[in-house]
Design a protein around this motif. Structure first.
Motif, PDB file in Angstrom:
ATOM      1  N   ARG A  23       0.885  -1.208   0.020  1.00  0.00           N
ATOM      2  CA  ARG A  23       0.106   0.031  -0.057  1.00  0.00           C
ATOM      3  C   ARG A  23       0.838   1.273  -0.136  1.00  0.00           C
ATOM      4  O   ARG A  23       0.211   2.277   0.167  1.00  0.00           O
ATOM      5  N   GLY A  24       2.086   0.895  -0.074  1.00  0.00           N
ATOM      6  CA  GLY A  24       2.987   2.077   0.042  1.00  0.00           C
ATOM      7  C   GLY A  24       3.125   3.114   1.201  1.00  0.00           C
ATOM      8  O   GLY A  24       3.164   4.174   1.257  1.00  0.00           O
ATOM      9  N   GLY A  25       2.898   2.359   2.436  1.00  0.00           N
ATOM     10  CA  GLY A  25       2.820   2.772   3.725  1.00  0.00           C
ATOM     11  C   GLY A  25       4.099   3.519   4.146  1.00  0.00           C
ATOM     12  O   GLY A  25       5.285   3.290   3.634  1.00  0.00           O
ATOM     13  N   GLY A  26       4.072   4.182   5.310  1.00  0.00           N
ATOM     14  CA  GLY A  26       5.262   4.683   5.948  1.00  0.00           C
ATOM     15  C   GLY A  26       6.185   3.579   6.573  1.00  0.00           C
ATOM     16  O   GLY A  26       5.860   2.518   7.062  1.00  0.00           O
ATOM     17  N   HIS A  27       7.539   4.286   6.695  1.00  0.00           N
ATOM     18  CA  HIS A  27       8.421   3.507   7.389  1.00  0.00           C
ATOM     19  C   HIS A  27       8.313   3.636   8.843  1.00  0.00           C
ATOM     20  O   HIS A  27       9.037   4.525   9.386  1.00  0.00           O
ATOM     21  N   ARG A  63      11.349   0.447  -2.881  1.00  0.00           N
ATOM     22  CA  ARG A  63      11.380   1.722  -2.009  1.00  0.00           C
ATOM     23  C   ARG A  63      11.471   1.330  -0.594  1.00  0.00           C
ATOM     24  O   ARG A  63      11.907   2.140   0.310  1.00  0.00           O
ATOM     25  N   TYR A  64      11.416   0.111  -0.385  1.00  0.00           N
ATOM     26  CA  TYR A  64      11.617  -0.372   0.989  1.00  0.00           C
ATOM     27  C   TYR A  64      12.898  -1.266   1.277  1.00  0.00           C
ATOM     28  O   TYR A  64      13.193  -1.478   2.292  1.00  0.00           O
ATOM     29  N   LEU A  65      13.222  -1.999   0.188  1.00  0.00           N
ATOM     30  CA  LEU A  65      14.174  -3.395   0.504  1.00  0.00           C
ATOM     31  C   LEU A  65      15.414  -3.056  -0.419  1.00  0.00           C
ATOM     32  O   LEU A  65      15.139  -2.567  -1.591  1.00  0.00           O
ATOM     33  N   ASP A  66      16.460  -3.547  -0.015  1.00  0.00           N
ATOM     34  CA  ASP A  66      17.513  -3.449  -1.100  1.00  0.00           C
ATOM     35  C   ASP A  66      17.464  -4.782  -1.890  1.00  0.00           C
ATOM     36  O   ASP A  66      17.842  -5.558  -1.683  1.00  0.00           O
ATOM     37  N   VAL A  67      16.765  -4.586  -2.940  1.00  0.00           N
ATOM     38  CA  VAL A  67      16.307  -5.755  -3.789  1.00  0.00           C
ATOM     39  C   VAL A  67      17.410  -6.929  -4.082  1.00  0.00           C
ATOM     40  O   VAL A  67      17.402  -7.943  -4.250  1.00  0.00           O
TER      41      VAL A  67
END
Length: 106
Positions: A23-27, A63-67
């Motif tokens: 959902r593109g939520g916050g960190h 946007r969240y993980l180092d893929v």
């Protein structure tokens, strides 16, 4: 204790983190807790594998993980089916806890 802080709640931590990413939520602190139980690699791999079936999750993953790093971990865990990642996570936690408990030799 929050269920997201519970090391035994592997599936719940994966589900929550995947939901936030999709959902593109916050960190948030709660999101970070999902990866901080000495099994963050396994959590991240479970999310990466889940992203193959979830376009919203896949679209936001970078946007969240180092893929690239997660894909390396996935290669190391390639022989472990996704449904057994929680068992691998428990073994990793136990190994790291034992290593931290060992007295240092002088």
């Amino acid at each position: 204790m929050s269920r997201l802080n519970d090391p035994q709640n592997f599936r719940g931590r994966v589900a929550y983190a995947a939901q936030v990413i999709a959902r593109g939520g916050g960190h948030t602190r709660a999101f970070d807790n999902c990866f901080e139980n000495d099994d963050g690699d396994e959590v991240a791999v479970a999310i990466l594998r889940r992203s193959g079936r979830n376009p919203k999750l896949a679209a936001n993953l970078t946007r969240y993980l180092d893929v690239a790093l997660v894909k390396e971990c996935d290669q190391q865990l390639a022989l472990i089916p996704t449904r057994k990642l929680r068992i691998a996570a428990a073994a990793t936690r136990a190994r790291r806890t034992a290593a931290q408990a060992q007295p240092e030799e002088k």
